[in-house]
Design a protein around this motif. Sequence first.
Motif, PDB file in Angstrom:
ATOM      1  N   VAL A 101      22.725  17.989  33.555  1.00 61.84           N
ATOM      2  CA  VAL A 101      23.589  17.386  34.580  1.00 61.84           C
ATOM      3  C   VAL A 101      24.413  18.456  35.290  1.00 61.84           C
ATOM      4  O   VAL A 101      24.574  18.435  36.518  1.00 61.84           O
ATOM      5  CB  VAL A 101      24.494  16.316  33.933  1.00 61.84           C
ATOM      6  N   ARG A 128      25.874  20.411  19.476  1.00 59.03           N
ATOM      7  CA  ARG A 128      27.127  20.605  20.230  1.00 59.03           C
ATOM      8  C   ARG A 128      28.319  20.100  19.417  1.00 59.03           C
ATOM      9  O   ARG A 128      29.359  20.746  19.354  1.00 59.03           O
ATOM     10  CB  ARG A 128      27.045  19.872  21.572  1.00 59.03           C
ATOM     11  N   SER A 169      21.104  -6.387  29.373  1.00 62.81           N
ATOM     12  CA  SER A 169      21.768  -5.508  28.401  1.00 62.81           C
ATOM     13  C   SER A 169      22.128  -4.164  29.044  1.00 62.81           C
ATOM     14  O   SER A 169      23.099  -3.524  28.636  1.00 62.81           O
ATOM     15  CB  SER A 169      20.837  -5.277  27.205  1.00 62.81           C
ATOM     16  N   HIS A 223      25.011   1.278  22.865  1.00 61.94           N
ATOM     17  CA  HIS A 223      24.240   0.126  23.364  1.00 61.94           C
ATOM     18  C   HIS A 223      22.739   0.392  23.256  1.00 61.94           C
ATOM     19  O   HIS A 223      21.953  -0.523  23.006  1.00 61.94           O
ATOM     20  CB  HIS A 223      24.605  -0.162  24.823  1.00 61.94           C
ATOM     21  N   ALA A 282      25.787  -2.464  29.165  1.00 61.46           N
ATOM     22  CA  ALA A 282      26.065  -1.180  28.508  1.00 61.46           C
ATOM     23  C   ALA A 282      26.955  -0.316  29.401  1.00 61.46           C
ATOM     24  O   ALA A 282      27.967   0.255  28.951  1.00 61.46           O
ATOM     25  CB  ALA A 282      24.753  -0.462  28.220  1.00 61.46           C
ATOM     26  N   MET A 283      26.604  -0.250  30.674  1.00 61.04           N
ATOM     27  CA  MET A 283      27.351   0.610  31.590  1.00 61.04           C
ATOM     28  C   MET A 283      28.725   0.017  31.907  1.00 61.04           C
ATOM     29  O   MET A 283      29.695   0.754  32.097  1.00 61.04           O
ATOM     30  CB  MET A 283      26.537   0.828  32.858  1.00 61.04           C
ATOM     31  N   LYS A 288      31.347  22.450  18.444  1.00 62.43           N
ATOM     32  CA  LYS A 288      32.675  22.121  18.980  1.00 62.43           C
ATOM     33  C   LYS A 288      33.676  21.863  17.849  1.00 62.43           C
ATOM     34  O   LYS A 288      34.851  22.229  17.955  1.00 62.43           O
ATOM     35  CB  LYS A 288      32.540  20.905  19.907  1.00 62.43           C
ATOM     36  N   ILE A 320      17.496  16.247  23.947  1.00 61.75           N
ATOM     37  CA  ILE A 320      18.858  16.414  24.481  1.00 61.75           C
ATOM     38  C   ILE A 320      19.876  15.883  23.472  1.00 61.75           C
ATOM     39  O   ILE A 320      20.932  16.484  23.245  1.00 61.75           O
ATOM     40  CB  ILE A 320      18.997  15.704  25.852  1.00 61.75           C
ATOM     41  N   THR A 332      27.353   3.869  26.019  1.00 63.83           N
ATOM     42  CA  THR A 332      25.991   3.481  26.431  1.00 63.83           C
ATOM     43  C   THR A 332      24.966   3.931  25.389  1.00 63.83           C
ATOM     44  O   THR A 332      23.938   3.265  25.210  1.00 63.83           O
ATOM     45  CB  THR A 332      25.645   4.045  27.827  1.00 63.83           C
ATOM     46  N   SER A 376      20.577   2.878  37.597  1.00 62.79           N
ATOM     47  CA  SER A 376      20.170   1.616  36.968  1.00 62.79           C
ATOM     48  C   SER A 376      21.110   0.490  37.370  1.00 62.79           C
ATOM     49  O   SER A 376      22.280   0.732  37.647  1.00 62.79           O
ATOM     50  CB  SER A 376      20.192   1.768  35.449  1.00 62.79           C
ATOM     51  N   SER A 403      29.163  23.058  34.949  1.00 66.57           N
ATOM     52  CA  SER A 403      29.886  21.917  34.389  1.00 66.57           C
ATOM     53  C   SER A 403      31.323  21.838  34.895  1.00 66.57           C
ATOM     54  O   SER A 403      31.848  20.761  35.169  1.00 66.57           O
ATOM     55  CB  SER A 403      29.860  22.038  32.869  1.00 66.57           C
ATOM     56  N   ARG A 435      36.663  18.069  35.075  1.00 63.74           N
ATOM     57  CA  ARG A 435      36.520  17.453  33.744  1.00 63.74           C
ATOM     58  C   ARG A 435      35.569  16.251  33.799  1.00 63.74           C
ATOM     59  O   ARG A 435      35.655  15.320  33.000  1.00 63.74           O
ATOM     60  CB  ARG A 435      37.894  16.988  33.223  1.00 63.74           C
ATOM     61  N   CYS A 457      20.050  -2.015  21.385  1.00 62.62           N
ATOM     62  CA  CYS A 457      18.780  -2.494  21.962  1.00 62.62           C
ATOM     63  C   CYS A 457      17.602  -2.070  21.094  1.00 62.62           C
ATOM     64  O   CYS A 457      16.675  -2.850  20.883  1.00 62.62           O
ATOM     65  CB  CYS A 457      18.586  -1.934  23.364  1.00 62.62           C
ATOM     66  N   ASP A 491      22.812  17.624  21.383  1.00 63.79           N
ATOM     67  CA  ASP A 491      24.178  17.092  21.358  1.00 63.79           C
ATOM     68  C   ASP A 491      24.714  17.082  19.917  1.00 63.79           C
ATOM     69  O   ASP A 491      25.910  17.282  19.698  1.00 63.79           O
ATOM     70  CB  ASP A 491      24.226  15.679  21.951  1.00 63.79           C
ATOM     71  N   SER A 514      18.932  15.546  32.566  1.00 61.28           N
ATOM     72  CA  SER A 514      19.364  16.140  31.295  1.00 61.28           C
ATOM     73  C   SER A 514      20.387  17.236  31.555  1.00 61.28           C
ATOM     74  O   SER A 514      21.500  17.220  31.021  1.00 61.28           O
ATOM     75  CB  SER A 514      18.160  16.737  30.553  1.00 61.28           C
TER      76      SER A 514
END
Length: 730
Positions: free
Chosen positions: A332, A591, A279, A451, A283-284, A595, A584, A448, A358, A382, A436, A455, A588, A330
Motif C-alpha cells: 500500500v 511485523r 457480510s 470478519h 465488515a468494513m 514492533k 502478507i 475486517t 468493495s 508509508s 499516519r 466468514c 504482518d 499489498s
Amino acid sequence: MQTPAMPLGQLASWPAEELSLSKLVSARRIAPVSASAFTELFNHVVGRGRWLKAKQTRPLGSFFGRFWFAFWLLVCLFIYFGKLAMWTPCKPKLSNCEVWWQSLGQAGNQKCKHWGKRRIAFSKGWNQQVEPMDQKCSSQHPRELFARKEIGVFCQEQPRIGNPYLEDAFLQDYLKSQLPTEVFADVRLDLEQFGARVKDEIDLLGRECELNPPQLKQFDAWGRRVDEIITCPAWKRMKEISAEEGLIAEAYERRYSNWSRVHQIAKLYLFATSSGLFSCPLAMTDGAAKVIESLGIPKALKEVFIHLTSRDPAKFWTSGQWMTERRGGSDVAGGTETVALELPDGSYSLHGLKWFTSATDSDITLTLARSMTADGQIQQGSKGLSLFYLKMRDEEGKLNGIEIQRLKDKLGTRQLPTAELLLNEAKSLKISAEGRGVASIANMLTITRIHNVICAVAYMRRVITLARDYATKREAFGKPLKAHPLHMQTLARMEVQARGAFLLMMEIGKLLGLEETKKDTEQDQHMLRLLTPVAKLYTGKQAVAVTSEGLECFGGQGYMEDTGLAGILRDAQVLTIWEGTTNILSLDVLRSLVKSQGKVLDAFFSTAQARLKVALSVSELEISVQIVQNALHKLRQFTQKISLKGEPGMQLSARDFAYALARIYGGVLLLEYAARPNASATDIYTAQRWCHQDMCPVDSEDKAGSYSTGAASLDISLVYDKHPVLKGRL
Ligand code: MFK
C-alpha cells in the motif's frame, strides 16, 4: 394406399369373434361416421358381443352391454392418462433459486409420478422425504422404468439447512460454557430467534442476491452520466435486516460489556453464509466505526458514527474501505498514488484511481491518499499517507467527485458490487494525523481481518452442515453415505478443522471485547495483535480446503452452479486475498514480533503453557498435551535459531511460522475446551485429532532444509526450470 371405406352397416353382418376394438377404430377412421352411425356401431357391439350373446337376452344385454362398454372406455382413458402422467417430467419448473433454496423447506413441491405395475406410485416432492425408488421399481419392466430415458424416475433429495444456531451444537455448548449465565440466557434467545430468521428469510434473500448480481448503469437514456450501481431488492433488504438485528450496533452498545463482541461474532457467524455477501459491507462498516471510535469520535464524525452503529434501517449507513490502487493492494505504501489537495475550508479534494473498491454502493468510505503541499510536493512511502473520510453522494444523491469506471468481473462474491473508481475532486476530510494513514487504518484492518475469520469459519460450517445432512439422504453401494466409514472420516476431519478455527475466532472475539472495555492486560493486547493475522491467514486457507473437500462430498452435484454449492467454494476463495494475502499476513506476524520486540511471542508461549496445564488433568488428553508442548519447545528453539539469521531467513520461514502458531494455539484451545468439567467425548476426540497434524511445520521444513542458505535460489531454479525465455532473465 388407402383402404376403401367400409359402410358401417357391413359390420353388423360380421361374426362377433372377428370384432375387435382395432377393427372398430379402423372402421371409425376410414368411414365418415355420424353420431347416429356410431350409435349403430355401439348397439352392434353391445348387442352382438360374444359374452353378451351367450348370457343375455337383447333388452337386458343392452343395459349390461352399455355398462360394460362404459367400463372399458374408462379403463382405456385411465391407461392413457396414466401414461401421460408418467411422462410428466419430474424436473421442477421452478427457477434455479426456488429449486434449491426455496425448497429448503418451503417450495419446490413438484411431484414425480411413476406408473407402477399395479398402481400409480408417487415419489414425493423435492422438499420431502423420498423413499428409495429402486425398491419400488424393482418389479417393473425396464421399458416402463425409463420410458423417458433422459429423466428416469429417481430424484435425489437435496441437502438442506435448518436453524443454524440450533443445528450447531458446538456453538451452543461453547457459548454456554463461556458466557456468564445471565448473558447466555439473553444471547441464546437472540441467536435462536436470529437463526430462525436466517433459515426462513435471510438465506432465501442471500440466494436472490447471488442470482441477481449488481449492475452498473453508467448513462441514462439521454446520455447523462449517472454511474448508478443497481442492486437487487434482496441486497437492500439485507441492509435493513443488518440494522434491525444490530449486527454492528451490538458491538458498540456493549450491553454485555466485554461479552458483546462474542455475541456479535456469534451472530455474524450465523449470518455470513446466508447474507449474500452483505457480510462484506458489514465488515468494513464495523472497521470504520472502530477507527472513528479509536480517534475518540471527533465532532466532525459524531453523526457518521451514529449512522454506522444505528439499529434504525432508515438511518443505518455502511462504509467502504479503499486501499487498493493499480500498483497493487499489498504494498500500500508503495502503490498509493491518490493525492489530496487541501481546500480553503480545510477539507480535501481527492484525485486518483482506486482499482478495487468493495461494496461500492456504501454510504461512506475511508481511504488513503498523499497530501500535496502548497508547492506541489508529495511524500512517497508509508509516511506520506494519511487517512481520509468521504461521503459517496451529496444531499441531492449526486456522486461526490467519483466516476465508476466499471464493475469487476470476479470469480466469486458476485453478489457484491466491486468497482473501479476514478476520484476526481472527491471532497473528503482528513481524519488521521498527517502521515499516519497506515497506522490509523490498521484499526480497520484488525476488524475486517476478524470478519474475514468469521466468514471463513462460517463457510466451513455451512459446507459441513450440508454435507452431513446429505450423507443421510444420499445412498451409494446399497447404503446411505453416513454408513460408509471412509466418508464419515472425511467429514470428521473437516469438522475438526472447523472446530479449531471456531475456537481461534472466538478467542479473538474475547480478546477484542476485553480491549474495548479496557479490561485487557498487556498480555491480552499482545495476543490480540498476534492472533489476528495468524487466524486470518490460517482460517482463510482452511476455508478453501474444507469447502473444496465439502463439495466433493456431493460428487458432481457439488460442481454444479444451480445447486448453490459451487458458489460456496468460489466465494471462499476470496478469503485468502481479502485484507491481505497469506504471505502478507505472514509478514504482518513478523511485523508484530519486531514492533513488540518479541513480546507478542513471549505472551504466546506463556499463555499457551498456562492453558495447557488445565488439560494435563485429563488422562485421555495427556498424549495430545505432550505433542503440543513438544511443538512449543521446537518453535521456541526455531525462533532463537532463526533470529540469528536476520530478516531474510525469517521471511522465508514466515508462512510456516504462522502456521505453527495457528496449529499450536488451535491445539491449546481445543485441549483446554476438552478439559472443562462437562466436556463431551467428542470434545476430547476433536482435540486428539487436531494434535495429530504437523503441529510445528516450521520445524519440519527447517529440518528439510527449506530455509537453508541457498534454498531461495534453489526455489527460483525450480520454478523457472529450463524456461526458454524467463530463465535467461534471472
Ligand atoms: C468478509 C470479511 C471481509 C472483509 C471485506 C473487506 C473487503 C475490502 C477489500 C479490501 O480492501 S482488501 C485490502 C487489502 N489490503 C490489505 O489488507 C493491505 C495489505 N497490506 C498490508 O497489510 C501491509 O502490510 C501494510 C499496508 C500494512 C504495509 O504498509 P507499510 O506502510 O509498509 O507498513 P509499516 O511501515 O510496517 O507500518 C506502518 C504503521 O502501521 C506502523 O506503525 P508505526 O508507524 O506506529 O510504527 C505499523 O506498526 C502499523 N501497522 C501496520 N500493520 C498493522 C499495524 N498496526 C497494527 N496492526 C497491523 N496489522
